[in-house]
Scaffold this active site. Structure first.
Site, PDB file in Angstrom:
ATOM      1  NE  ARG A 385      -3.678  -2.378   2.222  1.00  0.00           N
ATOM      2  CZ  ARG A 385      -4.605  -2.731   3.103  1.00  0.00           C
ATOM      3  NH1 ARG A 385      -4.859  -1.919   4.113  1.00  0.00           N
ATOM      4  NH2 ARG A 385      -5.264  -3.853   2.982  1.00  0.00           N
ATOM      5  CD  GLN A 403      -4.270  -7.511   4.516  1.00  0.00           C
ATOM      6  OE1 GLN A 403      -4.648  -7.931   3.435  1.00  0.00           O
ATOM      7  NE2 GLN A 403      -4.879  -6.516   5.149  1.00  0.00           N
ATOM      8  CG  ASP A 405      -6.875 -11.183   3.629  1.00  0.00           C
ATOM      9  OD1 ASP A 405      -7.849 -11.054   4.374  1.00  0.00           O
ATOM     10  OD2 ASP A 405      -6.714 -10.547   2.571  1.00  0.00           O
ATOM     11  CG  HIS A 407     -11.418 -12.919   1.190  1.00  0.00           C
ATOM     12  ND1 HIS A 407     -10.051 -12.958   1.016  1.00  0.00           N
ATOM     13  CD2 HIS A 407     -11.739 -11.617   1.401  1.00  0.00           C
ATOM     14  CE1 HIS A 407      -9.576 -11.731   1.095  1.00  0.00           C
ATOM     15  NE2 HIS A 407     -10.564 -10.888   1.333  1.00  0.00           N
TER      16      HIS A 407
END
Length: 671
Positions: A385, A403, A405, A407
């Site tokens: 980022r 991350q 991460d 989903h």
RNA sequence: GCCGGGUUAGCUCAGCUGGCAGAGCAACGCACUUGUAAUGCGUAGGUCGUGGGUUCGAUUCCCACAUCCGGCUCCA
């Protein structure tokens, strides 16, 4: 003369002559209370101590050592700061000066664009001390808006505040300065009756500056007027103020303690990670010792995810522009992305700032059945980022991060149940790492920066609220703080010295499934749109790592410590025995090192390992070789144990590691 | 990105108003062989963040950039 009946917080009542002031009541109750009083609450409204009581009312005396009292002291000290600055810097305009957690600040605009430097603080402090010694009275006066504008004709920021409030546009910031039916001002008057300073202020204030005193100015900084990036930059001075010097000293000690735990400092001292300039701002490398900690963190996380029904996926770091067009990132998140990489003058590729589009493509790679739901796709996904240059900060705010991460694709019906079990999962995982004090924050739709209808947002927000409510933790609202595609719950954790850190986030998303047009076949043989839940439990591995460093002050619990045991032979003739111990424990997975006499005298070797915060130092000499024992010098205990059977030590150690005990994590043992 | 302050050896820091750079710790070598937080001696290590400018001369003064720190704004 008639009397008024005063009801106190404990429910008791007493009568006083009408017109008796709050201060007189406090003194009448006790001279100590009178001395400690800084303000009052009359019928639950903040008031000055000289407020006369004209009718029956409830009254609470605010004492200097209460939270409310400290707020009054801090706000009063901010006024004194402003007076000192206007005296030392003629032409200075003062803007706002509120009390904040543990202190206060005041914003100024100095004449001719002058700025403060740290060296100005000394002179300002001396001036403040003079004002406090001068025993200036704080005098309140209530004025109409026009009269107020006249008083502050030289003070454009004050006039702006009055204009804004009189126009009915009061927001929470302004409420701290003025009331809605006019303004109040406070004048400081010295012993000769001369007015030394006048400020727009809602109050209440201490009766006189002599009630103040235990303060310290901490730093200077630039700050935008009204927090507006496009507005003027003001000069801010931060300070702290307390009820007495003892409390002030204690606070300054806490600041030092926080400094001592700074993960950026400990990262260097303990050789965990670094940010080489050659790589670029906000991009970390993990050294071998930091690598051990990170590996153990990640391995444990993987194990827990596997147990909880997650499947493991992998995705690349860059992707064609179209993917982020579809996802909406280029429309809504472009500011946070690195500029594109152009290939052959044609397609642009972007470094990924998030993993979600990739996981959606995995979902979409074939037709999906309701029987597969909830489908939980997990990845340690490294994202990039573009953070503005002024905001990168150690490991807690970086430009490249990984991350943990996942989903989760689920049906609308199952969403609430999935969120509830997910929150359980999050909290138990964080607990395993030694964080156990949480509150939740619910972030709602960001105005003007979001996709989707209000109805969808309401539905998603409500689902999160219900999940949060079921956990019996404090829930704080963060209006407008959601991501562009959905609302989120953040788990905030308090560390060993009470600071809070944002850790996990859980976001409900109706949008991306639509944008990517994904669906599954239901039991009814119809197509249905799944809901997506985005979630990262560490948040980012880097940030979580940094938080753990600070939480443990670098003294990681044994299961995470880079080196768990160091063996120190007293003399060369104990080397063989030392290595036998090391070999044996190493074969059982213990991270153990032998530091022999070449590393220096025994005392020096002990000191070295103590500074490295190694959990166990084993000292072995003649008696130990003879009896198969070790001397155990454990981190955090002041008395080493002698003649411990090696088998006893090994079994205790292995149990501690296996149970991921965080027993050595308390703040005092961190040295 | 904005405001302010920094950048001298791996780390922590000296170096007055411009005159070719120093300490402690760490590293390395030698001696010492030690029972619970610093053994001694020695060696090596810096084009003073980078690039321009001013000057007879710049670590020192000026400008730009990089980077760090404290805040603002923003965020995992």
């Amino acid at each position: 003369m008639s009397d008024v009946t005063v009801t106190f917080p404990d429910g008791s009542t007493r009568s006083y002559a009408t017109g008796t002031t709050a201060y007189e009541v406090a003194k009448a109750i006790g001279s100590r209370l009178g001395k400690a009083a800084v303000a009052a609450k009359v019928a639950d409204t903040w008031a000055d101590l000289d407020t006369p009581l004209l009718a029956d009312t409830e009254l609470a005396i605010i004492t200097r050592d209460s939270d409310d009292g400290r707020e009054v002291l801090r706000h009063g000290t901010a006024h004194v700061l402003a007076q000192a600055v206007t005296k030392l810097f003629p032409g200075a305009k003062y803007a706002i000066g509120p009390a904040i957690a543990d202190g206060f600040y005041y914003d100024f605009e100095l004449a001719d664009g002058r700025t403060f430097s740290e060296s100005d603080l000394e002179a300002i402090t001396s001036e403040m001390v003079k004002i406090i010694k001068a025993d200036q009275r704080f005098e309140r006066e209530d004025l109409g808006f026009d009269a107020g504008r006249e008083v502050f004709v030289e003070q454009r920021f004050k006039v702006e505040i009055i204009d804004k409030v009189s126009g009915g546009a009061a927001d929470s910031d302004d409420a701290a300065e003025v009331s809605t039916d006019g303004v109040s001002i406070y004048r400081n008057r010295d012993a000769d009756g001369r007015v030394c300073f006048t400020d727009l202020c809602r109050g209440p204030h201490v009766p006189s500056t002599s009630k103040l005193g235990a303060f310290k100015l901490l730093r200077v900084a630039g700050a935008y007027w009204r927090g507006d990036e496009k507005g003027p930059v003001l000069q801010r001075i931060y300070g702290t103020a307390w009820e007495d010097t003892k409390a002030l000293e204690a606070h300054l000690l806490r600041l030092e303690e926080a400094e001592r735990r700074d993960h950026r400092k400990l990262g260097v001292d303990l050789d965990l990670f670094s940010f080489p300039d050659e790589i670029g701002s906000g991009l970390a490398v993990f050294h071998p010792k930091g690598g051990v900690i990170r590996r153990v963190m990640e391995e444990y996380s993987r194990t827990r995810h596997a147990e909880s029904g997650y499947e493991f996926v992998y995705s690349p770091h860059i992707t064609k522009q179209d993917l982020f067009e579809t996802s909406g990132h280029l429309q809504w998140f472009a500011d946070g992305m690195f500029p594109p990489i152009e290939i052959d003058g044609g397609t642009d590729y972007y470094l990924k700032p998030m993993n979600c589009p990739f996981h959606i493509l995995i979902f979409k790679s074939r037709s999906r059945s309701y029987r597969e739901l909830p489908l939980r796709l997990f990845e340690f996904g490294t994202v990039y980022r573009y953070e503005k240059s002024g905001v990168v900060h150690g490991l807690t705010r970086v430009r490249g991060m990984t991350q943990d991460d996942a989903h989760i694709f689920t049906s609308r019906e199952n969403m609430a149940a999935e969120l509830a079990s997910l929150l359980d999962f999050v909290l138990t995982l964080l607990c395993d790492f030694g964080l156990s004090d949480f509150y939740l924050e619910l972030s709602t739709k960001p105005p003007g920066k979001a996709v989707g209808t209000d109805e969808e947002w309401d539905q998603a927000t409500e689902a999160l609220r219900e999940a949060a409510a079921s956990k019996n933790l404090d829930l704080v609202m963060d209006e407008g703080g959601g991501a562009f595609y959905g609302p989120k719950i953040s788990v905030q954790a308090r560390d060993a010295i009470g600071r809070t850190w944002q850790m996990s986030t859980i976001q409900v998303d109706f949008q991306l499934p639509q944008r990517f047009d994904i669906h599954y076949t239901g039991a009814d043989n119809e197509r249905h749109r799944p809901i997506m839940i985005h979630r990262a439990l560490f948040g980012s591995v880097e940030r979580f790592f940094g938080v753990l460093v600070e939480h443990y002050a670098g003294a990681f619990p044994t299961w995470l410590a880079p080196v768990q045991v160091v063996v120190l032979p007293v003399a060369d003739r104990h080397d063989d025995y030392s290595h036998e111990i090391a070999t044996s424990l190493k074969s059982q997975g213990v991270r153990i090192e032998v530091h022999d006499g070449h590393a220096g005298a025994l005392g020096a070797r002990i000191r070295r390992s103590k500074l490295d915060k190694v959990p166990y130092i084993l000292v072995v000499g003649d008696a130990d070789v003879e009896n198969n024992t070790v001397g155990v010098n454990a981190r955090g205990s002041d008395q080493p144990r002698r003649d411990v059977a090696i088998s006893d030590f090994a079994s205790e150690l292995l149990t501690e590691i296996r149970t991921r005990s965080t027993g050595t994590a308390d703040a005092s043992s961190a040295n």
